[in-house]
Design a protein around this motif. Sequence first.
Motif, PDB file in Angstrom:
ATOM      1  N   LEU A 211      43.437 -34.023  10.349  1.00 60.17           N
ATOM      2  CA  LEU A 211      42.644 -35.084  10.835  1.00 60.17           C
ATOM      3  C   LEU A 211      42.857 -36.396   9.732  1.00 60.17           C
ATOM      4  O   LEU A 211      42.549 -37.288  10.018  1.00 60.17           O
ATOM      5  N   ARG A 212      43.706 -36.091   8.727  1.00 61.18           N
ATOM      6  CA  ARG A 212      43.819 -37.149   7.529  1.00 61.18           C
ATOM      7  C   ARG A 212      42.605 -37.778   7.243  1.00 61.18           C
ATOM      8  O   ARG A 212      42.436 -38.805   7.316  1.00 61.18           O
ATOM      9  N   PRO A 213      41.807 -36.857   6.573  1.00 58.05           N
ATOM     10  CA  PRO A 213      40.519 -37.305   5.884  1.00 58.05           C
ATOM     11  C   PRO A 213      40.543 -38.317   4.963  1.00 58.05           C
ATOM     12  O   PRO A 213      39.577 -38.870   4.640  1.00 58.05           O
ATOM     13  N   TRP A 214      41.602 -38.563   4.382  1.00 54.19           N
ATOM     14  CA  TRP A 214      41.858 -39.651   3.228  1.00 54.19           C
ATOM     15  C   TRP A 214      41.360 -41.042   3.871  1.00 54.19           C
ATOM     16  O   TRP A 214      41.038 -41.619   3.359  1.00 54.19           O
ATOM     17  N   SER A 215      41.676 -40.785   5.243  1.00 55.28           N
ATOM     18  CA  SER A 215      41.247 -42.357   5.852  1.00 55.28           C
ATOM     19  C   SER A 215      39.989 -42.529   6.115  1.00 55.28           C
ATOM     20  O   SER A 215      39.405 -43.601   6.877  1.00 55.28           O
ATOM     21  N   PHE A 216      38.944 -41.322   6.040  1.00 57.73           N
ATOM     22  CA  PHE A 216      37.708 -41.398   6.668  1.00 57.73           C
ATOM     23  C   PHE A 216      36.772 -42.504   6.007  1.00 57.73           C
ATOM     24  O   PHE A 216      35.710 -43.056   6.467  1.00 57.73           O
ATOM     25  N   SER A 217      37.225 -43.040   4.596  1.00 62.10           N
ATOM     26  CA  SER A 217      36.297 -43.688   3.942  1.00 62.10           C
ATOM     27  C   SER A 217      36.410 -45.163   4.678  1.00 62.10           C
ATOM     28  O   SER A 217      35.209 -45.906   4.618  1.00 62.10           O
ATOM     29  N   ALA A 218      37.570 -45.335   5.524  1.00 63.58           N
ATOM     30  CA  ALA A 218      37.630 -46.816   6.346  1.00 63.58           C
ATOM     31  C   ALA A 218      36.493 -46.689   7.357  1.00 63.58           C
ATOM     32  O   ALA A 218      35.936 -47.709   7.904  1.00 63.58           O
ATOM     33  N   SER A 219      36.049 -45.559   7.941  1.00 53.30           N
ATOM     34  CA  SER A 219      34.994 -45.607   8.880  1.00 53.30           C
ATOM     35  C   SER A 219      33.611 -45.272   8.473  1.00 53.30           C
ATOM     36  O   SER A 219      32.743 -45.706   8.939  1.00 53.30           O
ATOM     37  N   VAL A 252      34.821 -39.638  16.103  1.00 51.96           N
ATOM     38  CA  VAL A 252      35.684 -40.517  17.052  1.00 51.96           C
ATOM     39  C   VAL A 252      36.925 -40.847  16.055  1.00 51.96           C
ATOM     40  O   VAL A 252      37.795 -41.048  16.758  1.00 51.96           O
ATOM     41  N   HIS A 253      36.846 -41.182  14.941  1.00 53.05           N
ATOM     42  CA  HIS A 253      37.955 -41.665  14.118  1.00 53.05           C
ATOM     43  C   HIS A 253      38.768 -40.378  14.095  1.00 53.05           C
ATOM     44  O   HIS A 253      40.176 -40.632  14.128  1.00 53.05           O
ATOM     45  N   GLY A 254      38.224 -39.413  13.727  1.00 48.30           N
ATOM     46  CA  GLY A 254      39.362 -38.117  13.360  1.00 48.30           C
ATOM     47  C   GLY A 254      40.061 -37.801  14.623  1.00 48.30           C
ATOM     48  O   GLY A 254      41.053 -37.618  14.938  1.00 48.30           O
ATOM     49  N   GLY A 256      40.745 -39.973  17.044  1.00 46.31           N
ATOM     50  CA  GLY A 256      41.866 -41.173  17.221  1.00 46.31           C
ATOM     51  C   GLY A 256      42.911 -40.763  16.264  1.00 46.31           C
ATOM     52  O   GLY A 256      44.170 -40.913  16.521  1.00 46.31           O
ATOM     53  N   ASN A 257      42.746 -40.079  15.019  1.00 47.91           N
ATOM     54  CA  ASN A 257      44.083 -39.928  14.357  1.00 47.91           C
ATOM     55  C   ASN A 257      44.757 -38.686  15.051  1.00 47.91           C
ATOM     56  O   ASN A 257      46.058 -38.705  14.858  1.00 47.91           O
ATOM     57  N   LEU A 258      44.116 -37.944  15.587  1.00 47.76           N
ATOM     58  CA  LEU A 258      44.792 -36.782  16.365  1.00 47.76           C
ATOM     59  C   LEU A 258      45.652 -37.132  17.671  1.00 47.76           C
ATOM     60  O   LEU A 258      46.719 -36.697  17.782  1.00 47.76           O
ATOM     61  N   VAL A 347      43.043 -53.860  17.204  1.00 52.35           N
ATOM     62  CA  VAL A 347      42.197 -52.467  17.433  1.00 52.35           C
ATOM     63  C   VAL A 347      41.561 -52.088  16.185  1.00 52.35           C
ATOM     64  O   VAL A 347      40.319 -51.961  16.238  1.00 52.35           O
ATOM     65  N   ILE A 348      42.197 -52.223  15.089  1.00 57.99           N
ATOM     66  CA  ILE A 348      41.422 -51.715  13.793  1.00 57.99           C
ATOM     67  C   ILE A 348      40.756 -52.636  13.280  1.00 57.99           C
ATOM     68  O   ILE A 348      39.492 -52.462  12.710  1.00 57.99           O
ATOM     69  N   LEU A 349      41.108 -54.037  13.519  1.00 58.61           N
ATOM     70  CA  LEU A 349      40.140 -54.958  13.066  1.00 58.61           C
ATOM     71  C   LEU A 349      38.798 -55.055  13.585  1.00 58.61           C
ATOM     72  O   LEU A 349      37.629 -55.161  12.925  1.00 58.61           O
ATOM     73  N   THR A 351      37.528 -52.208  15.384  1.00 62.38           N
ATOM     74  CA  THR A 351      36.800 -50.988  15.501  1.00 62.38           C
ATOM     75  C   THR A 351      36.045 -50.555  14.163  1.00 62.38           C
ATOM     76  O   THR A 351      35.017 -50.191  13.901  1.00 62.38           O
ATOM     77  N   PHE A 352      37.146 -50.976  13.226  1.00 61.51           N
ATOM     78  CA  PHE A 352      36.526 -50.358  11.675  1.00 61.51           C
ATOM     79  C   PHE A 352      35.670 -51.307  11.160  1.00 61.51           C
ATOM     80  O   PHE A 352      35.213 -51.284  10.125  1.00 61.51           O
ATOM     81  N   GLY A 353      35.598 -52.719  11.996  1.00 60.48           N
ATOM     82  CA  GLY A 353      34.642 -53.629  11.147  1.00 60.48           C
ATOM     83  C   GLY A 353      33.436 -54.114  12.360  1.00 60.48           C
ATOM     84  O   GLY A 353      32.649 -53.219  12.338  1.00 60.48           O
ATOM     85  N   ASN A 382      39.875 -56.285   4.886  1.00 61.68           N
ATOM     86  CA  ASN A 382      40.268 -55.419   3.898  1.00 61.68           C
ATOM     87  C   ASN A 382      40.850 -53.891   4.731  1.00 61.68           C
ATOM     88  O   ASN A 382      41.969 -53.479   4.079  1.00 61.68           O
ATOM     89  N   THR A 383      40.158 -53.488   5.499  1.00 62.23           N
ATOM     90  CA  THR A 383      40.841 -52.403   6.335  1.00 62.23           C
ATOM     91  C   THR A 383      41.884 -52.673   6.935  1.00 62.23           C
ATOM     92  O   THR A 383      42.986 -51.676   6.945  1.00 62.23           O
ATOM     93  N   GLU A 384      42.048 -53.586   7.573  1.00 61.33           N
ATOM     94  CA  GLU A 384      43.145 -54.119   8.326  1.00 61.33           C
ATOM     95  C   GLU A 384      44.429 -54.060   7.410  1.00 61.33           C
ATOM     96  O   GLU A 384      45.435 -53.929   7.762  1.00 61.33           O
ATOM     97  N   SER A 389      49.722 -52.795   5.755  1.00 57.53           N
ATOM     98  CA  SER A 389      50.860 -52.390   4.601  1.00 57.53           C
ATOM     99  C   SER A 389      51.510 -51.234   5.015  1.00 57.53           C
ATOM    100  O   SER A 389      52.576 -51.009   4.674  1.00 57.53           O
ATOM    101  N   ASN A 390      51.022 -50.538   5.732  1.00 56.84           N
ATOM    102  CA  ASN A 390      51.340 -49.086   6.107  1.00 56.84           C
ATOM    103  C   ASN A 390      52.391 -49.622   7.371  1.00 56.84           C
ATOM    104  O   ASN A 390      53.846 -49.050   7.327  1.00 56.84           O
ATOM    105  N   ASN A 391      52.144 -50.528   7.976  1.00 55.19           N
ATOM    106  CA  ASN A 391      53.314 -50.902   9.222  1.00 55.19           C
ATOM    107  C   ASN A 391      54.260 -51.681   8.521  1.00 55.19           C
ATOM    108  O   ASN A 391      55.591 -51.587   8.782  1.00 55.19           O
TER     109      ASN A 391
HETATM  110  C1  LIG Z   1      45.446 -42.226   9.759  1.00 58.51           C
HETATM  111  C2  LIG Z   1      45.062 -43.917   9.244  1.00 58.51           C
HETATM  112  C3  LIG Z   1      45.996 -44.524   8.746  1.00 58.51           C
HETATM  113  C4  LIG Z   1      45.935 -45.822   8.489  1.00 58.51           C
HETATM  114  O1  LIG Z   1      47.009 -46.503   8.058  1.00 58.51           O
HETATM  115  C5  LIG Z   1      44.626 -46.385   8.747  1.00 58.51           C
HETATM  116  C6  LIG Z   1      44.221 -47.684   8.564  1.00 58.51           C
HETATM  117  C7  LIG Z   1      42.968 -48.297   8.649  1.00 58.51           C
HETATM  118  C8  LIG Z   1      42.302 -47.378   9.049  1.00 58.51           C
HETATM  119  C9  LIG Z   1      42.402 -46.122   9.517  1.00 58.51           C
HETATM  120  C10 LIG Z   1      43.691 -45.667   9.276  1.00 58.51           C
HETATM  121  C11 LIG Z   1      43.626 -44.213   9.573  1.00 58.51           C
HETATM  122  O2  LIG Z   1      43.030 -43.471  10.124  1.00 58.51           O
END
Ligand SMILES: Cc1cc(O)c2ccccc2c1O
Length: 496
Positions: A211-219, A252-254, A256-258, A347-349, A351-353, A382-384, A389-391
């Motif tokens: 699920l990558r729960p570390w990302s859950f703070s974003a939602s 729904v976020h989880g 999406g991660n899957l 999408v991130i900008l 949905t997460f906003g 900030n979430t974007e 940075s990931n991309n």
């Molecule tokens: C897994 C994952 C990875 C990400 O880089 C995210 C960035 C913003 C919001 C959610 C993210 C996420 O769920």
Amino acid sequence: MLQRKWTSRWPWLRSVRESAQLQRSGQSELRIRTRAPPGSTRPPAGRPHASAAGQQIRTGAMKPDICRTFSKETEIKTQENNQSDREEVAPGRSSRAVSPPRVDPDGPCALRRLQPLRYACQRRRTRPGFGSGDVAGTVREDRSCCRGMAKEQSRAETYVLAGSNGHGDQQWQTGVNHSARPPPANSALTWRMSRVASDVRQKCAAYVLALRPWSFSASLTPVALGSALAYKLDGSVDLVVLMVCAVTVLVVHGAGNLVNTYYDFSKGIDHKKSDDRTLVDEILAPQDVVMFGALLYSLGCLCVTLLYFLSTLRLEHLALIYFGGLSSSFLYTGGIGLKYVALGDVVILITFGPLAVMFAHAVQVGYLSVLPLVYAVPLALNTEAILHSNNTRDMDSDKQAGIVTLAILIGPTLSYVLYNLLIFVPYVLFCILATRYTISMALPLLTLPMAFPLERQFRSRCYAKIPQKTTKLNLLMGLFYVFGIILAPPGSLPLL
Ligand SMILES: Cc1cc(O)c2ccccc2c1O
Ligand SMILES: CC(C)=CCC/C(C)=C/CC/C(C)=C/CC/C(C)=C/COP(=O)(O)OP(=O)(O)O
């Protein structure tokens, strides 16, 4: 990277990855070259038996030879004591009655997956007459092993090196009670139960990791923001609605991660060095991920149905926002795959906003409003920044995989400019809010010292840890923002 950090806090989750790696490389099997004991039948293929191995090593009936080189960490000295003997031998059968381990010509070390938390570190020794070594030896304590063991004991999986001739005839001695006494009947049940418990725990840990729960703070922060706005501007918050709303968005976020895990894997985008190695490392099978995703989407639908009864929001509005969130969570990588055509950032900008903040606000107050959309802007930017940075970090591998992201399109220099905008524009907005409306809006500025080092790292193109640190910044900034809104004096917040 983020996941690595995350699992370092919960080592039992990390062990799921490690055990999957070991299993994949074929090391989780007990691999001993054996000489069948006289009169014994040929060992059937199948799961090896540690106690049988211990028994035969000791009696010299089975001679493990050349040992593979294993990492120190997995070389765990074990105490295969009476307990394990009883546990590993099927109830009602003596250890002798158990079939010898599977013959494996190239994997002679007896690395055996056994039950977790069962084995204590023991002295590593060589001694005359032990196994095939027959070398007079001294008892040598392997303290590093003990230290390793202490760590390993917290893991869900324990690997046992049960015999080795490849290390100067040193043997990983097992403390088996080699009597042919059948185990007490109740230990069979204990054995099965602990085995099942261990398997269930492993599987659950794998699903949590996926699920990558570390990302859950974003939602979760947008949900907190929407609810805080409802509390401040409409006077009340229903805690049950808040909880159900948070679960809905998380689910729904989880999911999406899957979906992201599944499609990135099937398109060959995730690789051995990716953040997300759930499928690459075979921690879960693709169909597990699909089933789990479907389960989460169903759970989300259940939650939103519950929200319909709990909230006064009209069905069409509720459905519009919910299915908007659900669609973007799927379409980010599924279907047309918006991420692969440089639309992931949009999408991130959204949905997460605005979407998530409006959802949380609307289910509390019972109507749609544009106000949450405006308040969502700093958080969304900030979430974007996390995703951008990931991309940027993954630019080269994404290019190789043939996908297009915004970072690839604009290149490293403009990516740096964009990252700065995403990070610092929210602070400009907080400054304006604090000076023109209420000083409580200055609270998020406390996180400014975390932002400058990120800018420097991005400038020097040390991307490795930036997404992880941006996630931290995002959580703290979001929380301060929410507190700032809650603490604002009545009537001081801008209403457009
Ligand atoms: C897994 C994952 C990875 C990400 O880089 C995210 C960035 C913003 C919001 C959610 C993210 C996420 O769920
Ligand atoms: C409004 C409602 C009801 C729900 C909204 C719930 C949310 C926030 C859904 C968002 C789902 C979504 C778009 C998930 C995608 C998550 C994501 C950004 C994954 C990262 O993907 P990659 O860009 O591949 O990054 P990795 O390289 O780390 O895999």
